[in-house]
Enzyme design. Structure first.
Site, PDB file in Angstrom:
ATOM      1  N   ASP A  45      37.841  44.037  35.090  1.00 34.06           N
ATOM      2  CA  ASP A  45      38.245  44.235  33.697  1.00 34.06           C
ATOM      3  C   ASP A  45      37.254  45.160  32.987  1.00 34.06           C
ATOM      4  OD1 ASP A  45      36.136  42.491  33.451  1.00 34.06           O
ATOM      5  OD2 ASP A  45      37.173  41.035  32.185  1.00 34.06           O
ATOM      6  N   SER A  46      36.214  45.602  33.725  1.00 33.49           N
ATOM      7  CA  SER A  46      35.348  46.668  33.220  1.00 33.49           C
ATOM      8  C   SER A  46      36.181  47.908  32.918  1.00 33.49           C
ATOM      9  CB  SER A  46      34.256  47.005  34.251  1.00 33.49           C
ATOM     10  OG  SER A  46      34.824  47.208  35.532  1.00 33.49           O
ATOM     11  N   ASP A  84      40.738  41.364  38.980  1.00 32.99           N
ATOM     12  CA  ASP A  84      40.022  40.584  37.975  1.00 32.99           C
ATOM     13  C   ASP A  84      41.013  39.933  37.009  1.00 32.99           C
ATOM     14  OD1 ASP A  84      37.586  39.701  37.133  1.00 32.99           O
ATOM     15  OD2 ASP A  84      36.916  41.614  36.302  1.00 32.99           O
ATOM     16  N   LYS A 114      39.656  37.310  40.839  1.00 30.56           N
ATOM     17  CA  LYS A 114      38.318  36.906  40.407  1.00 30.56           C
ATOM     18  C   LYS A 114      38.416  36.390  38.976  1.00 30.56           C
ATOM     19  CE  LYS A 114      34.998  39.935  39.030  1.00 30.56           C
ATOM     20  NZ  LYS A 114      34.759  39.436  37.650  1.00 30.56           N
ATOM     21  N   GLU A 116      35.941  34.614  35.657  1.00 26.25           N
ATOM     22  CA  GLU A 116      34.597  34.311  35.151  1.00 26.25           C
ATOM     23  C   GLU A 116      34.464  32.834  34.778  1.00 26.25           C
ATOM     24  OE1 GLU A 116      33.509  36.878  31.914  1.00 26.25           O
ATOM     25  OE2 GLU A 116      33.929  38.708  33.053  1.00 26.25           O
ATOM     26  N   GLU A 183      26.112  37.756  38.426  1.00 25.80           N
ATOM     27  CA  GLU A 183      25.806  38.925  37.583  1.00 25.80           C
ATOM     28  C   GLU A 183      24.678  38.608  36.608  1.00 25.80           C
ATOM     29  OE1 GLU A 183      29.115  40.846  35.603  1.00 25.80           O
ATOM     30  OE2 GLU A 183      27.772  42.182  34.491  1.00 25.80           O
TER      31      GLU A 183
HETATM   32  O1  KIV Z   1      34.745  43.901  35.743  1.00 29.78           O
HETATM   33  C1  KIV Z   1      33.928  44.234  36.612  1.00 29.78           C
HETATM   34  O2  KIV Z   1      33.804  45.411  36.990  1.00 29.78           O
HETATM   35  C2  KIV Z   1      33.105  43.193  37.183  1.00 29.78           C
HETATM   36  C3  KIV Z   1      31.995  43.597  38.111  1.00 29.78           C
HETATM   37  C4  KIV Z   1      30.938  44.287  37.374  1.00 29.78           C
HETATM   38  C5  KIV Z   1      31.495  42.470  38.913  1.00 29.78           C
HETATM   39  O3  KIV Z   1      33.321  42.054  36.923  1.00 29.78           O
END
Ligand code: KIV
Length: 277
Positions: A45-46, A84, A114, A116, A183
């Site tokens: 989600d970056s 994510d 993934k 959080e 992280e």
């Molecule tokens: O969203 C993302 O890119 C991440 C990574 C930095 C682990 O969660």
């Protein structure tokens, strides 16, 4: 070519074989990172920050991630694809978490998701895993909690906070995750987590003892030379290369040098232009 599976990734930890993960958000980058032989590709989600230009990841929607996962999937032949789960796609209830995860797998073509959070996300992880979807956990600095953390801050600096981060990691493993991202935490905390968990740990800003490492593709490629947090190493400085190439293109167009005859098409017998007068 077979895609890397959760079993292959677990085996890597057992064999002491480091796992390489990188983010990607589109087909073109996915093709390149796959050819480079990375093990896991994360559509993080970056993307809210590096693709959409927001200040944090909170505006990213499930549809945004699903779209980018679909694009990346088409570029991968070998790497394991992780999608994510964005802010508010899994926090409300385990049922909603499962629905969101299902969409990323079914529409996007992800092989795992993934999400959080440690102890607080355990019920959501359990529900998703129960349905047969592999989950990657993510503890320590969790960017979706940027406001609760008071900024993008390293977590686990005090003894008490370090214990909380370790408890979070243990809860993620107990809930059934097959892998976990660590992280933004002091390296001794990541070392302790890595030695206590049987699932692989993938670090970002968590020191060298993790079972693998992940970086945002644009950070490691040096797309933004003004952005250089401590945890990033630049393996190229493409900002300079790209701007240089664009300037050269602009100059050649303006001077009439591009396109040359070698970039243009001809007919075998050029048409004669009839004289009108
Ligand atoms: O969203 C993302 O890119 C991440 C990574 C930095 C682990 O969660």
């Amino acid at each position: 070519m077979a895609r890397i599976s959760v079993l292959d990734l677990r085996k890597k930890k057992a064999d002491n074989d480091k796992i390489v993960m990188v983010t990607a958000y589109d087909y073109t980058m996915a093709r390149l990172v796959d050819r480079a032989g990375v093990d896991m590709v994360l559509v993080g989600d970056s993307l809210g920050m590096v693709v959409q230009g927001h200040d944090d990841t909170l505006p990213v929607t499930l549809d945004d991630v699903a779209y980018h996962v679909r694009c990346v999937d088409r570029g991968l032949a070998r790497a394991h694809l992780v999608a994510d789960m964005p802010f508010m796609s899994f926090q409300v209830s385990p049922e909603e978490a499962l629905r969101s995860a299902g969409r990323l797998m079914q529409y996007g073509g992800a092989q795992s998701v993934k999400l959080e959070g440690g102890e607080r996300s355990a019920p959501a992880i359990e529900r998703i895993v129960e349905a047969g979807i592999p989950v990657v956990g993510h503890v320590g600095l969790t960017p979706q909690s940027v406001h609760a953390m008071g900024g993008f801050k390293v977590q686990g600096r005090s003894d008490q906070d370090a214990e909380r981060v370790v408890r979070d990691a243990l809860a993620v493993e107990a809930a059934g995750a097959f892998c976990i991202v660590l992280e933004g935490m002091p390296m001794d905390v990541a070392t302790e987590i890595t030695s206590r968990l049987s699932i692989p740990t993938i670090g970002i800003g968590a020191g060298p003892s993790c079972d693998g490492q992940v970086l945002v593709c644009y950070d490691l490629l040096g797309f933004d030379l003004a952005f250089k947090p401590r945890f990033v190493k630049r393996f190229a400085e493409l900002e300079t290369t790209i701007i240089g190439a664009m300037e050269a293109f602009a100059a050649e167009v303006r001077q009439g040098e591009f396109p040359g005859p070698e970039h243009s098409f001809r007919r075998k017998t050029p048409r004669k232009v009839a004289k009108l007068y």
